[in-house]
Motif scaffolding. Structure first.
Motif, PDB file in Angstrom:
ATOM      1  N   GLY A  87       1.171  -1.058   0.209  1.00 39.56           N
ATOM      2  CA  GLY A  87       0.234   0.007   0.328  1.00 39.56           C
ATOM      3  C   GLY A  87       0.995   1.604   0.171  1.00 39.56           C
ATOM      4  N   THR A  88       0.203   2.493   0.212  1.00 37.07           N
ATOM      5  CA  THR A  88       0.735   3.769  -0.024  1.00 37.07           C
ATOM      6  C   THR A  88       0.883   4.384   1.743  1.00 37.07           C
ATOM      7  N   THR A  89       1.182   5.241   1.976  1.00 40.28           N
ATOM      8  CA  THR A  89       0.746   6.090   3.052  1.00 40.28           C
ATOM      9  C   THR A  89       1.550   7.449   2.856  1.00 40.28           C
ATOM     10  N   ASP A  90       0.816   8.712   3.604  1.00 37.57           N
ATOM     11  CA  ASP A  90       1.828   9.226   4.014  1.00 37.57           C
ATOM     12  C   ASP A  90       2.169  10.037   4.882  1.00 37.57           C
ATOM     13  N   TYR A  91       3.240  10.237   5.365  1.00 38.14           N
ATOM     14  CA  TYR A  91       3.812  10.850   6.845  1.00 38.14           C
ATOM     15  C   TYR A  91       4.588  12.255   6.690  1.00 38.14           C
ATOM     16  N   ARG A  92       3.741  12.500   7.693  1.00 37.99           N
ATOM     17  CA  ARG A  92       4.327  14.162   7.561  1.00 37.99           C
ATOM     18  C   ARG A  92       5.568  14.247   9.006  1.00 37.99           C
ATOM     19  N   ASP A  93       7.137  14.230   8.194  1.00 38.14           N
ATOM     20  CA  ASP A  93       8.245  13.984   9.300  1.00 38.14           C
ATOM     21  C   ASP A  93       8.385  14.815  10.015  1.00 38.14           C
ATOM     22  N   PRO A  94       8.062  15.304  11.480  1.00 32.36           N
ATOM     23  CA  PRO A  94       7.695  15.631  12.603  1.00 32.36           C
ATOM     24  C   PRO A  94       9.467  16.908  13.427  1.00 32.36           C
ATOM     25  N   HIS A  95      10.366  16.155  11.956  1.00 37.34           N
ATOM     26  CA  HIS A  95      11.875  17.364  12.136  1.00 37.34           C
ATOM     27  C   HIS A  95      11.825  17.771  11.127  1.00 37.34           C
ATOM     28  N   THR A  96      11.013  17.676  10.075  1.00 37.76           N
ATOM     29  CA  THR A  96      11.565  18.200   9.078  1.00 37.76           C
ATOM     30  C   THR A  96       9.874  19.506   8.603  1.00 37.76           C
ATOM     31  N   GLY A  97       9.007  18.963   9.517  1.00 34.05           N
ATOM     32  CA  GLY A  97       7.280  19.497   8.613  1.00 34.05           C
ATOM     33  C   GLY A  97       7.139  19.131   7.110  1.00 34.05           C
ATOM     34  N   LYS A  98       7.783  18.371   6.465  1.00 29.50           N
ATOM     35  CA  LYS A  98       7.775  17.924   5.635  1.00 29.50           C
ATOM     36  C   LYS A  98       6.895  16.793   5.421  1.00 29.50           C
ATOM     37  N   THR A  99       5.873  16.749   4.627  1.00 27.51           N
ATOM     38  CA  THR A  99       4.351  15.483   4.160  1.00 27.51           C
ATOM     39  C   THR A  99       4.972  14.928   2.893  1.00 27.51           C
ATOM     40  N   ALA A 100       5.311  13.320   2.498  1.00 32.75           N
ATOM     41  CA  ALA A 100       5.535  12.786   1.390  1.00 32.75           C
ATOM     42  C   ALA A 100       4.441  11.325   1.471  1.00 32.75           C
ATOM     43  N   THR A 101       4.686  10.842   0.332  1.00 33.47           N
ATOM     44  CA  THR A 101       4.028   9.382  -0.060  1.00 33.47           C
ATOM     45  C   THR A 101       4.577   8.521   0.274  1.00 33.47           C
ATOM     46  N   TRP A 102       4.568   7.259   0.675  1.00 33.03           N
ATOM     47  CA  TRP A 102       5.712   6.431   0.469  1.00 33.03           C
ATOM     48  C   TRP A 102       4.757   5.527   0.592  1.00 33.03           C
ATOM     49  N   GLU A 103       5.615   4.205  -0.469  1.00 32.26           N
ATOM     50  CA  GLU A 103       5.317   3.051  -1.216  1.00 32.26           C
ATOM     51  C   GLU A 103       5.019   2.094   0.600  1.00 32.26           C
ATOM     52  N   TYR A 104       4.990   1.052   0.759  1.00 35.01           N
ATOM     53  CA  TYR A 104       5.716  -0.149   2.408  1.00 35.01           C
ATOM     54  C   TYR A 104       5.247  -0.748   1.547  1.00 35.01           C
TER      55      TYR A 104
END
Length: 460
Positions: A87-104
């Protein structure tokens, strides 16, 4: 000169109540001493030990788990890789503030039932994470009353910190009212209630950028679970395999004071990565000149700066995350790293005698360790040998310069400050101790003697 240990004081209440319910804690080289060797660590049946380290490392191990989108990576170092995304999921990195989509994709271990139900657990792992990939390691426990913990995140980890990488991190505020995770350590809230961790599963989630063919590969994942008694004093072990000292590079953390303060306030707090780097180089591994090109060329021992940067936990804001150090060591060719607990200096003697130095975690007052010249709420150093009378030869990174790193500490003092679970600070307040926590780094193909000693300690 302190490590990350102070954040584990939240576990003090859990350890404080353990006494009534917990089981008792059952090569510039000289020639080995002539004292008769003590019994090997295996003399205590594994089913009775209060510390259990268990890992999944072989192709057969990986096939025992349940995968969704993963595959077993064959070869001399079998592992788990990402075959196709579950599947895919969005992860917001709390240390950069960036949100990206990832396959997992995910892999879940079989449940491991503990020989002695535990009050604490620490997971550790070895993995390869190319740029733009990362892993999450989670633990779910079964309580002794049949209930279950939630899936606790024990670490979100990647080797790098580039533009396409997340920031490696522990996760705060994980609890269910019966247990909690403090940085890298799972603990039952109230051991005096009799509640214990009876079994656990580990889950790996492997992530990559959508459309990428890269994959993280996990070669080892495991956990140390323990049930140690509450104690200020530990039994003394008699000297046995003594008189040997390993050739280990000497690096001082103190010469890095003020360097790269974004990583745990600079060198004064770098005992863990400094110790890790000493042992990595003992095994003949070190960063390449290209990997060190980011370090100010005027700085001595740039590899220590490198170790600090790549063990740094962005949530804990320090370099002392235990499994992050072990994972860093395993980024070097054919090295493995684990976090466990040992029961006495006898265990350390057997390891050193086999050529394996041991990184130990301890807390002490200045008056409790003669010759140190300081006190600390938490500090890592490396045991590299024993004198002929059994005293500890340690590379202590809290030294003014590299030549001063080699120290000899009294056996009884060192063993007690390392193994105890409770101590008093300089204000007389009760604090927790590490209970024999150590890092062990060793080759993927240990020598036969090393393999035997590790196996006696339940490590394969």
């Amino acid at each position: 000169m302190t490590s990350s240990a102070p954040r584990r004081t939240v576990l003090a209440a859990a350890l404080a109540a353990a006494a009534g319910a917990a089981a008792p804690l059952a090569a510039a080289a000289g020639e080995p001493g002539r004292r008769p060797a003590p019994p090997a660590p295996a003399a205590t049946p594994r089913s009775k030990r209060p510390v259990d380290y268990h890992a999944w490392t072989t192709a057969a191990d990986w096939r025992q788990g349940t995968g969704h989108g993963t595959r077993v990576v064959s070869g001399p170092r079998p592992g788990i890789g990402l075959a196709r995304p579950a599947g895919t999921t969005d992860y917001r990195d709390p240390h950069t503030g960036k949100t990206a989509t990832w396959e997992y994709a995910t892999w879940t271990s079989p449940a491991h039932r503990l020989p002695v139900p535990a009050t604490e657990a620490v997971a550790s792992w070895n993995a390869h994470t190319p740029a733009g990939t990362w892993i999450a390691v989670e633990l779910r426990g079964t309580y002794s009353d049949g209930g279950h913990t939630p899936w606790y995140v024990m670490g979100r980890w990647t080797a790098g910190d580039g533009e396409t990488d997340i920031r490696r991190t522990s996760v705060d505020d994980q609890k269910d009212g019966r247990s909690a995770v403090s940085t890298d350590t799972f603990a039952v809230d109230d051991p005096s209630s009799g509640l214990r961790l009876a079994a656990y599963e580990l889950r790996l989630t492997l992530y990559r950028r959508p459309g990428s063919t890269d994959t993280p590969t996990v070669w080892r994942v495991g956990a140390m679970a323990s049930d140690l008694p509450d104690r200020f004093e530990v039994p003394a072990s008699p000297p046995g395999l003594v008189g040997r000292e390993l050739r280990v590079p000497r690096y001082s953390q103190e010469i890095h004071k003020g360097q790269y303060p974004q990583y745990d306030n600079g060198g004064e707090a770098w005992c863990s990565p400094t110790s890790s780097q000493m042992i990595i180089e003992h095994w003949g591994r070190r960063p390449t000149p290209q990997q060190l090109s980011w370090v100010d060329p005027s700085y001595a021992d740039p590899q220590v700066c490198h170790a600090a940067r790549y063990t740094f936990d962005y949530q804990y804001n320090g370099c002392g995350n235990w499994p992050f150090n072990a994972a860093y060591a395993a980024t070097y060719h054919d090295l493995q790293g684990i976090v466990t607990r040992l029961s006495s200096l006898t265990d350390v003697e057997h390891l050193v005698h086999a050529g394996i130095p041991v990184i130990t975690s301890q807390s002490f007052l200045k008056t409790e360790l003669d010759g140190a010249g300081y006190g600390t709420a938490g500090h890592l150093m490396t045991v590299i040998g024993f004198t002929k009378t059994g005293d500890v030869i340690a590379n202590d990174p809290a030294s003014p310069d590299d030549p001063a790193v080699r120290r000899v500490y009294k056996r009884r003092q060192f063993e007690n400050i390392w193994l105890r679970t409770k101590r008093h600070d300089d204000k007389g307040q009760v604090k927790s101790g590490s209970g024999g926590v150590c890092y062990l780094y060793f080759p993927t193909k240990p020598a036969p003697t090393q393999h035997r000693v590790l196996a006696e300690l339940g490590i394969r």
